[in-house]
Design an enzyme around this catalytic site. Structure first.
Site, PDB file in Angstrom:
ATOM      1  N   ALA A  28       0.809  -1.218   0.000  1.00 43.58           N
ATOM      2  CA  ALA A  28       0.000   0.000   0.000  1.00 43.58           C
ATOM      3  C   ALA A  28       0.843   1.271   0.000  1.00 43.58           C
ATOM      4  CB  ALA A  28      -0.927  -0.001   1.208  1.00 43.58           C
ATOM      5  N   THR A  32       0.157   5.391  -1.737  1.00 43.72           N
ATOM      6  CA  THR A  32      -0.392   6.465  -0.914  1.00 43.72           C
ATOM      7  C   THR A  32      -0.109   7.841  -1.515  1.00 43.72           C
ATOM      8  OG1 THR A  32       1.597   6.351   0.480  1.00 43.72           O
ATOM      9  CG2 THR A  32      -0.367   5.188   1.257  1.00 43.72           C
ATOM     10  N   ARG A  40      -3.854  -0.345   6.835  1.00 38.61           N
ATOM     11  CA  ARG A  40      -3.391  -0.580   8.199  1.00 38.61           C
ATOM     12  C   ARG A  40      -2.728   0.657   8.772  1.00 38.61           C
ATOM     13  NH1 ARG A  40      -3.602  -5.146   5.487  1.00 38.61           N
ATOM     14  NH2 ARG A  40      -4.440  -6.957   6.566  1.00 38.61           N
ATOM     15  N   GLN A 114       0.610  -6.360  -3.834  1.00 41.38           N
ATOM     16  CA  GLN A 114      -0.526  -6.607  -2.957  1.00 41.38           C
ATOM     17  C   GLN A 114      -1.651  -5.612  -3.243  1.00 41.38           C
ATOM     18  OE1 GLN A 114       2.401  -6.360   0.441  1.00 41.38           O
ATOM     19  NE2 GLN A 114       1.006  -7.840   1.340  1.00 41.38           N
ATOM     20  N   HIS A 132      -3.567  -9.950  -4.791  1.00 41.22           N
ATOM     21  CA  HIS A 132      -4.854  -9.783  -4.110  1.00 41.22           C
ATOM     22  C   HIS A 132      -5.990  -9.444  -5.067  1.00 41.22           C
ATOM     23  CE1 HIS A 132      -2.701  -8.915  -0.004  1.00 41.22           C
ATOM     24  NE2 HIS A 132      -2.630 -10.170  -0.382  1.00 41.22           N
ATOM     25  N   CYS A 143     -21.074 -18.320 -12.231  1.00 41.77           N
ATOM     26  CA  CYS A 143     -20.505 -18.741 -13.516  1.00 41.77           C
ATOM     27  C   CYS A 143     -19.070 -18.286 -13.714  1.00 41.77           C
ATOM     28  CB  CYS A 143     -21.377 -18.253 -14.671  1.00 41.77           C
ATOM     29  SG  CYS A 143     -21.273 -16.462 -14.996  1.00 41.77           S
ATOM     30  N   CYS A 167     -26.556 -14.327 -15.520  1.00 40.38           N
ATOM     31  CA  CYS A 167     -26.965 -15.696 -15.215  1.00 40.38           C
ATOM     32  C   CYS A 167     -27.786 -15.772 -13.923  1.00 40.38           C
ATOM     33  CB  CYS A 167     -25.751 -16.619 -15.107  1.00 40.38           C
ATOM     34  SG  CYS A 167     -24.835 -16.471 -13.542  1.00 40.38           S
ATOM     35  N   ASN A 230      10.646   1.298   3.128  1.00 46.68           N
ATOM     36  CA  ASN A 230       9.410   1.493   3.885  1.00 46.68           C
ATOM     37  C   ASN A 230       9.651   2.563   4.941  1.00 46.68           C
ATOM     38  OD1 ASN A 230       6.658   0.390   3.935  1.00 46.68           O
ATOM     39  ND2 ASN A 230       7.089  -0.114   6.062  1.00 46.68           N
ATOM     40  N   ASP A 247      10.665   7.725   1.708  1.00 44.50           N
ATOM     41  CA  ASP A 247       9.480   7.761   0.854  1.00 44.50           C
ATOM     42  C   ASP A 247       9.766   7.024  -0.447  1.00 44.50           C
ATOM     43  OD1 ASP A 247       7.455   8.586  -1.027  1.00 44.50           O
ATOM     44  OD2 ASP A 247       6.997  10.251   0.326  1.00 44.50           O
TER      45      ASP A 247
END
Length: 259
Positions: A28, A32, A40, A114, A132, A143, A167, A230, A247
């Protein structure tokens, strides 16, 4: 950047020049800066929304309620839009662009993400494994047919709860819900790439969600140079050859500029 980050940028750039298989894993924190809130942390979305509202069991037991909450979540993430706008109006940032540039130049072989926002593809990355899923499609629970998400969310916002496939089956966001495993093919490819990589860079992930959190360790144990970009410490910092507390929109372009 401070001297410690500069030294690790140089170290990772030098290792990338010599690598045969380079892989980037993003979370994530890489999005940002594009205006997408993280899930989180103290100000994350899970401090506003109940995670269990988006559990697989909720979709089965209360599809109308699930979809009502999902519409609210989507609007919170991507903003309210008029009919001429789409969720794709959010644009890639410098970190996405740098990763795409490294891939285009032949230095990065694949991006594992992710994130479900599709910004890597918008930036030009070609080989993106979405661990994800993607927010840009929905799928039929019966279907399996997939279709664009925006019109379906508009239907749901207009009162069609839950929205249904032609469907008759209930539609669902084409993302991994709580209570579901990752797509078999995606995690199989991710594990193979982590094993094969001799250069592995984590960008903007807290590395708390398994099995994805185990990929950097797998890469390190297979001999890869492991870098972690990070703002906050992660559970895998001890495995890293280079920790860069900065950053992503500054650090990742700095690595790319040195190649």
């Amino acid at each position: 950047m401070d001297d410690g980050i500069e030294a690790n940028v140089e170290r990772l750039a030098d290792a990338l020049r010599e690598s045969d298989t380079a892989v980037v894993l993003t979370g994530a924190g890489v999005s940002t800066a594009s205006g997408i809130p993280s899930f989180r942390g103290e100000d994350g979305l899970w401090s506003e929304f109940d995670q269990m509202a988006f559990h697989r069991r909720r979709l089965d037991a209360d599809p109308a309620g699930f979809w009502a909450d999902r519409v609210d979540l989507r609007e919170r993430i991507y903003g309210e839009r008029d009919e001429s706008e789409t969720a794709d109006a959010i644009e890639p940032n410098a970190a996405h662009d740098a990763i795409a540039g490294l891939e285009a130049a032949g230095h990065v072989d694949a991006v594992l993400t992710q994130n479900v926002d599709g910004l890597h593809q918008d930036a030009g990355s070609d080989r993106v494994i979405e661990l994800h899923g993607t927010h840009r499609h929905v799928a039929c629970d019966d279907c399996g047919a997939r279709q664009a998400a925006d019109p379906v969310f508009e239907r749901a916002a207009g009162g069609e709860l839950p929205p249904r496939c032609d469907c008759g089956g209930v539609l669902r966001p084409d993302v991994v819900l709580f209570g579901e495993g990752l797509p078999d093919r995606a995690i199989e490819v991710a594990n193979r790439l982590a094993h094969e990589a001799d250069w592995f860079l984590v960008v903007g992930s807290s590395l708390t969600v398994h099995p994805v959190a185990g990929l950097p360790t797998r890469a390190a144990r297979s001999g890869a140079t492991l870098g972690i970009v990070n703002l906050e410490p992660t559970e895998k910092d001890d495995d890293a050859d280079a920790l860069l507390r900065g950053d992503a929109t500054t650090v990742v372009p700095a690595i790319a500029e040195r190649i």
